[in-house]
Design a protein around this motif. Structure first.
Motif, PDB file in Angstrom:
ATOM      1  N   ALA A  22       0.827  -1.203   0.000  1.00  0.00           N
ATOM      2  CA  ALA A  22       0.000   0.000   0.000  1.00  0.00           C
ATOM      3  C   ALA A  22       0.860   1.252   0.000  1.00  0.00           C
ATOM      4  O   ALA A  22       1.813   1.354   0.768  1.00  0.00           O
ATOM      5  CB  ALA A  22      -0.900  -0.006   1.235  1.00  0.00           C
ATOM      6  N   PRO A  23       0.552   2.239  -0.876  1.00  0.00           N
ATOM      7  CA  PRO A  23       1.338   3.467  -0.906  1.00  0.00           C
ATOM      8  C   PRO A  23       1.266   4.224   0.416  1.00  0.00           C
ATOM      9  O   PRO A  23       0.254   4.193   1.104  1.00  0.00           O
ATOM     10  CB  PRO A  23       0.697   4.284  -2.031  1.00  0.00           C
ATOM     11  N   ALA A  30      10.445   9.571  10.025  1.00  0.00           N
ATOM     12  CA  ALA A  30      10.823   8.819  11.218  1.00  0.00           C
ATOM     13  C   ALA A  30      12.147   8.095  11.013  1.00  0.00           C
ATOM     14  O   ALA A  30      12.452   7.628   9.922  1.00  0.00           O
ATOM     15  CB  ALA A  30       9.728   7.818  11.562  1.00  0.00           C
ATOM     16  N   THR A  31      12.931   8.014  12.078  1.00  0.00           N
ATOM     17  CA  THR A  31      14.220   7.342  12.049  1.00  0.00           C
ATOM     18  C   THR A  31      14.246   6.304  13.158  1.00  0.00           C
ATOM     19  O   THR A  31      13.783   6.571  14.269  1.00  0.00           O
ATOM     20  CB  THR A  31      15.365   8.359  12.268  1.00  0.00           C
ATOM     21  N   ASN A 188       6.254   3.804  -3.201  1.00  0.00           N
ATOM     22  CA  ASN A 188       5.591   5.000  -3.719  1.00  0.00           C
ATOM     23  C   ASN A 188       6.299   6.233  -3.182  1.00  0.00           C
ATOM     24  O   ASN A 188       5.705   7.085  -2.536  1.00  0.00           O
ATOM     25  CB  ASN A 188       4.104   5.024  -3.336  1.00  0.00           C
ATOM     26  N   ASP A 189       7.584   6.335  -3.460  1.00  0.00           N
ATOM     27  CA  ASP A 189       8.366   7.478  -3.014  1.00  0.00           C
ATOM     28  C   ASP A 189       8.022   8.686  -3.881  1.00  0.00           C
ATOM     29  O   ASP A 189       7.315   8.576  -4.890  1.00  0.00           O
ATOM     30  CB  ASP A 189       9.859   7.135  -3.121  1.00  0.00           C
ATOM     31  N   THR A 274       2.908  -2.777   7.115  1.00  0.00           N
ATOM     32  CA  THR A 274       2.001  -1.642   6.938  1.00  0.00           C
ATOM     33  C   THR A 274       2.713  -0.363   7.375  1.00  0.00           C
ATOM     34  O   THR A 274       3.653  -0.404   8.152  1.00  0.00           O
ATOM     35  CB  THR A 274       0.743  -1.839   7.783  1.00  0.00           C
ATOM     36  N   PRO A 275       2.288   0.810   6.864  1.00  0.00           N
ATOM     37  CA  PRO A 275       2.895   2.074   7.280  1.00  0.00           C
ATOM     38  C   PRO A 275       2.801   2.220   8.807  1.00  0.00           C
ATOM     39  O   PRO A 275       1.973   1.582   9.442  1.00  0.00           O
ATOM     40  CB  PRO A 275       2.054   3.116   6.553  1.00  0.00           C
ATOM     41  N   PRO A 276       3.607   3.083   9.446  1.00  0.00           N
ATOM     42  CA  PRO A 276       4.464   4.045   8.767  1.00  0.00           C
ATOM     43  C   PRO A 276       5.798   3.457   8.325  1.00  0.00           C
ATOM     44  O   PRO A 276       6.337   2.568   8.962  1.00  0.00           O
ATOM     45  CB  PRO A 276       4.700   5.104   9.849  1.00  0.00           C
ATOM     46  N   GLU A 277       6.288   3.990   7.215  1.00  0.00           N
ATOM     47  CA  GLU A 277       7.639   3.667   6.797  1.00  0.00           C
ATOM     48  C   GLU A 277       8.620   4.534   7.579  1.00  0.00           C
ATOM     49  O   GLU A 277       8.216   5.509   8.206  1.00  0.00           O
ATOM     50  CB  GLU A 277       7.813   3.920   5.301  1.00  0.00           C
TER      51      GLU A 277
END
Length: 409
Positions: A22-23, A30-31, A188-189, A274-277
């Motif tokens: 999913a985009p 975030a790091t 989806n960058d 799933t996000p967050p990336e």
């Protein structure tokens, strides 16, 4: 050792029919720390301690390498960084020049350095590599100097044929059977583009990964693998958004530059999650030495650590091209190190103080398909992954494109 049949280019074919992850609607800054699970090698209490030792060894090795280049090092054979043993090993044929010996003495104030005898110098092994490559035709798929200067390691699909082709070698040769290299996103960058994201060749449909943001001539670029496309073709993300044109490519070093607005960060999340990336800032670059512990971060497989450098200066013989200056790494757990679609993705090592910043070490190039294992991350039907891979070190990029510099975050 007996290996299977092929090395593969780590690109995927046209976009798979199954749905992509999913985009992520908004790029997340975030790091998080990048550290492998499980026991730390060498009895270290933490990965930070091992990485701090490795960083000291690499800095010492860089000083020695620079001295060999500038002061002459006819007897130099190789260097092994051995963080598990907490020492740097330098191999030399014959007497060590006084200036090199003095440098070793100074380096020993900070790190243990062992100077060990070698049967052959790096120059002698390079000369024999070139001769064998010309003489053996398609029987040989790769040749690498042993870092201790003892000879060469040669791979080929057929043991008997490879053995016969190198029987007259002027140096000792170890033959590995069944190895045949072949070339190997997140999803989806958007601009500014980051390393470790998915991209597609708009002309061929091949799927690869972005590597590291770099600068040159006052412009920004994205580093990736040359086998993913040709100059003049266009890179897009999997949704079709244009990243930019492929402007420069060096097939012999398997590195390319995509003209694009970029930022000095790399994705390190699981692409199937799933996000967050999340992504990590790039702290700088690191040289490559046998013995180093590294991580890969292709867009398909995600970030995988516990990978150790086994060979450097490997020459790879593909059906149409010869690749130079490559490095071989293996996942010490014999699980996935990278797979198809990860080509061009980052090879990195965490900066030890917090493991949240990454040093750029190189970009993923080839996987050994004879060392197949189940894929990780985003798994598509028919995708091939391996615990053994080759990458183009940062030195390949600077050799191919003089004047480039890493973009830090």
């Amino acid at each position: 050792m007996a290996l299977g049949v092929a090395l593969a280019v780590v690109a995927t074919g046209a976009a798979p029919a199954t749905a992509a992850p999913a985009p992520t609607p908004v790029k997340d800054a975030a790091t998080r720390a990048v550290e492998p699970d499980g026991k730390v090698p060498g009895g270290f209490t933490s990965w930070k301690d091992l990485l701090a030792t490795q960083e000291k060894l690499v800095k010492a090795a860089d000083r020695l390498t620079a001295a060999v280049r500038t002061q002459g090092g006819a007897g130099f054979a190789g260097i092994v960084a051995a963080p598990e043993n907490r020492e740097l090993r330098v191999y030399w044929k014959g007497a060590v020049p006084e200036r090199i010996g003095d440098l070793v003495g100074r380096l020993r104030r900070d790190v243990p350095v062992s100077v060990l005898p070698a049967a052959y110098s790096a120059r002698e092994l390079e000369s024999e590599t070139n001769r064998l490559g010309r003489a053996s035709g398609s029987a040989v798929t790769s040749i690498a100097p042993n870092p201790d200067g003892s000879g060469l390691t040669v791979s080929g699909a057929d043991y008997g044929e490879t053995r016969s082709k190198v029987a007259g070698s002027a140096v000792p040769v170890t033959v590995e059977a069944g190895v045949t290299p072949a070339p190997a996103a997140r999803w989806n960058d958007d601009a500014p583009w980051l390393g470790g994201a998915a991209w597609r060749n708009a002309s061929t449909g091949l799927g690869c990964s972005t590597g590291f943001a770099v600068t040159a001539g006052g412009a920004s670029w994205m580093l990736s693998a040359a086998h993913c496309g040709s100059v003049g073709q266009t890179a897009t993300d999997p949704t079709g958004q244009v990243i930019g044109p492929i402007a420069y490519a060096d097939v012999r070093r398997d590195v390319m530059l995509i003209r694009a607005g970029t930022a000095g960060r790399v994705y390190n999340n699981d692409p199937a999650a799933t996000p967050p990336e999340y992504s990590n800032p790039v702290a700088g670059t690191s040289s490559t030495y046998v013995g180093m512990w590294l991580c890969t971060s292709g867009a398909y497989s995600g970030t995988i650590c516990l990978c150790q450098v086994k060979m450097t200066n490997v020459t790879i013989y593909l059906a149409r091209d010869v690749l130079y200056g490559m490095a071989l790494i293996e996942n010490s757990t014999r699980k996935n190190a990278a797979g198809q679609g990860d080509s061009g993705g980052p090879v990195e090592t965490p900066e030890p103080s917090g493991t949240t910043r990454q040093y750029a070490v190189g970009v993923i190039s080839l996987i050994d398909t004879s060392a197949q294992v189940p894929c990780t991350g985003y798994v598509t039907t028919g995708r091939i992954c391996s615990w053994r891979l080759y990458y183009a070190p940062w030195s390949n990029a600077t050799t191919a494109f003089p004047g480039i510099a890493i973009a830090t975050g």
